[in-house]
Scaffold this motif. Structure first.
Motif, PDB file in Angstrom:
ATOM      1  N   UNK A  57       0.798  -1.226   0.000  1.00  0.00           N
ATOM      2  CA  UNK A  57       0.000   0.000   0.000  1.00  0.00           C
ATOM      3  C   UNK A  57       0.831   1.276   0.000  1.00  0.00           C
ATOM      4  N   UNK A  58       2.038   1.250   0.541  1.00  0.00           N
ATOM      5  CA  UNK A  58       2.939   2.412   0.569  1.00  0.00           C
ATOM      6  C   UNK A  58       4.331   1.938   0.962  1.00  0.00           C
ATOM      7  N   UNK A  59       5.336   2.661   0.513  1.00  0.00           N
ATOM      8  CA  UNK A  59       6.725   2.240   0.752  1.00  0.00           C
ATOM      9  C   UNK A  59       7.211   2.485   2.170  1.00  0.00           C
ATOM     10  N   UNK A  75      -0.800   0.084   9.888  1.00  0.00           N
ATOM     11  CA  UNK A  75      -1.817  -0.943  10.118  1.00  0.00           C
ATOM     12  C   UNK A  75      -2.505  -1.360   8.821  1.00  0.00           C
ATOM     13  N   UNK A  76      -2.680  -0.427   7.900  1.00  0.00           N
ATOM     14  CA  UNK A  76      -3.249  -0.789   6.589  1.00  0.00           C
ATOM     15  C   UNK A  76      -2.312  -1.767   5.876  1.00  0.00           C
ATOM     16  N   UNK A  77      -1.024  -1.485   5.924  1.00  0.00           N
ATOM     17  CA  UNK A  77      -0.046  -2.378   5.287  1.00  0.00           C
ATOM     18  C   UNK A  77       0.005  -3.727   6.002  1.00  0.00           C
ATOM     19  N   UNK A  88       2.421 -16.356   5.792  1.00  0.00           N
ATOM     20  CA  UNK A  88       1.588 -15.680   6.792  1.00  0.00           C
ATOM     21  C   UNK A  88       2.330 -14.563   7.522  1.00  0.00           C
ATOM     22  N   UNK A  89       3.627 -14.661   7.713  1.00  0.00           N
ATOM     23  CA  UNK A  89       4.361 -13.639   8.450  1.00  0.00           C
ATOM     24  C   UNK A  89       4.970 -12.528   7.613  1.00  0.00           C
ATOM     25  N   UNK A  90       4.761 -12.550   6.300  1.00  0.00           N
ATOM     26  CA  UNK A  90       5.379 -11.542   5.441  1.00  0.00           C
ATOM     27  C   UNK A  90       4.911 -10.122   5.733  1.00  0.00           C
ATOM     28  N   UNK A  91       3.664  -9.960   6.156  1.00  0.00           N
ATOM     29  CA  UNK A  91       3.134  -8.613   6.403  1.00  0.00           C
ATOM     30  C   UNK A  91       3.955  -7.885   7.464  1.00  0.00           C
ATOM     31  N   UNK A  92       4.391  -8.596   8.495  1.00  0.00           N
ATOM     32  CA  UNK A  92       5.208  -7.963   9.536  1.00  0.00           C
ATOM     33  C   UNK A  92       6.540  -7.485   8.954  1.00  0.00           C
ATOM     34  N   UNK A  93       7.117  -8.243   8.055  1.00  0.00           N
ATOM     35  CA  UNK A  93       8.354  -7.796   7.405  1.00  0.00           C
ATOM     36  C   UNK A  93       8.107  -6.593   6.500  1.00  0.00           C
ATOM     37  N   UNK A  94       6.904  -6.513   5.893  1.00  0.00           N
ATOM     38  CA  UNK A  94       6.590  -5.389   5.011  1.00  0.00           C
ATOM     39  C   UNK A  94       6.487  -4.066   5.756  1.00  0.00           C
ATOM     40  N   UNK A  95       6.166  -4.076   7.059  1.00  0.00           N
ATOM     41  CA  UNK A  95       5.979  -2.803   7.778  1.00  0.00           C
ATOM     42  C   UNK A  95       7.237  -2.351   8.527  1.00  0.00           C
ATOM     43  N   UNK A 135      -7.786  -6.838   1.396  1.00  0.00           N
ATOM     44  CA  UNK A 135      -7.418  -5.428   1.416  1.00  0.00           C
ATOM     45  C   UNK A 135      -7.940  -4.790   2.690  1.00  0.00           C
ATOM     46  N   UNK A 136      -7.078  -4.006   3.335  1.00  0.00           N
ATOM     47  CA  UNK A 136      -7.441  -3.357   4.593  1.00  0.00           C
ATOM     48  C   UNK A 136      -7.636  -1.864   4.391  1.00  0.00           C
ATOM     49  N   UNK A 137      -8.551  -1.311   5.188  1.00  0.00           N
ATOM     50  CA  UNK A 137      -8.722   0.138   5.290  1.00  0.00           C
ATOM     51  C   UNK A 137      -8.628   0.481   6.758  1.00  0.00           C
ATOM     52  N   UNK A 138      -8.108   1.683   7.034  1.00  0.00           N
ATOM     53  CA  UNK A 138      -7.924   2.080   8.425  1.00  0.00           C
ATOM     54  C   UNK A 138      -8.501   3.464   8.666  1.00  0.00           C
TER      55      UNK A 138
END
Length: 197
Positions: A57-59, A75-77, A88-95, A135-138
């Motif tokens: 969603x953003x860099x 949190x959106x990312x 499953x754990x990739x999102x934590x690495x993305x933020x 997809x998440x929205x916050x």
């Protein structure tokens, strides 16, 4: 005398050349097969090298972003998921770009996520198999805790997620709230902790 000994003796009697030729052919065949199989086995069981996932969603936070903007974007990312192409754990690495130095220290260096069903939503396997995306929205609450210290902020972030299936239909998941603690760390606000509420 065994069959193998009889054959070997028979070939040896006919001359050393036949024995050497047969031995060379046998070694070449066995050696070639073993080498070929070894390379196939190595390539089929060796996973590709892990690389940190690219943000969806953003860099990362921009200089001058408010604590609200950082909390909402992080949190959106975190809650935007791609089960078909991520672990499953990739999102934590993305933020990681949104995280404070202290939280990064607690997490340790970026690494391939451990495949754990405990960290994945219960629907993960179904989403993955079907090729669905989430997809998440916050939305950040205007509520502020009393007596926030300078350089510290705590924000309530409402999160909604929508599952989109390959056939185009959507499914809204139950909304939830995350409490995000932030600190003003050079070069700006970063997430120092977060927890579902």
């Amino acid at each position: 005398m065994t069959t193998t000994t009889r054959l070997f003796t028979h070939h040896r009697r006919r001359g050393g050349r036949i024995t050497l030729v047969l031995l060379a052919v046998a070694l070449a065949a066995v050696g070639g097969c073993g080498h070929e199989n070894a390379s196939q086995t190595a390539s089929s069981t060796t996973p590709p090298p892990w690389t940190s996932p690219t943000p969806i969603t953003a860099a990362g936070p921009a200089a001058g972003d408010s604590p609200e903007a950082v909390a909402a974007a992080a949190m959106r990312e975190l809650y935007t998921l791609r089960p078909a192409s991520e672990a499953a754990g990739d999102a934590l690495n993305r933020i990681r770009a949104w995280l404070s130095p202290a939280l990064l220290d607690r997490l340790g260096p970026p690494a391939a996520p451990v495949a754990s069903h405990e960290s994945a939503p219960p629907q993960w396997a179904g989403w993955k198999a079907a090729g669905a995306r989430v997809d998440a929205k916050t939305l950040v609450s205007a509520e502020r805790p009393p007596g926030e210290a300078p350089g510290h902020a705590s924000r309530k972030v409402g999160v909604t997620q929508t599952v989109t299936w390959p056939d185009g239909h959507n499914e809204a998941l139950a909304p939830f709230t995350v409490i995000v603690d932030l600190i003003d760390a050079s070069p700006g606000w970063r997430v120092d902790d977060y927890r579902s509420w």
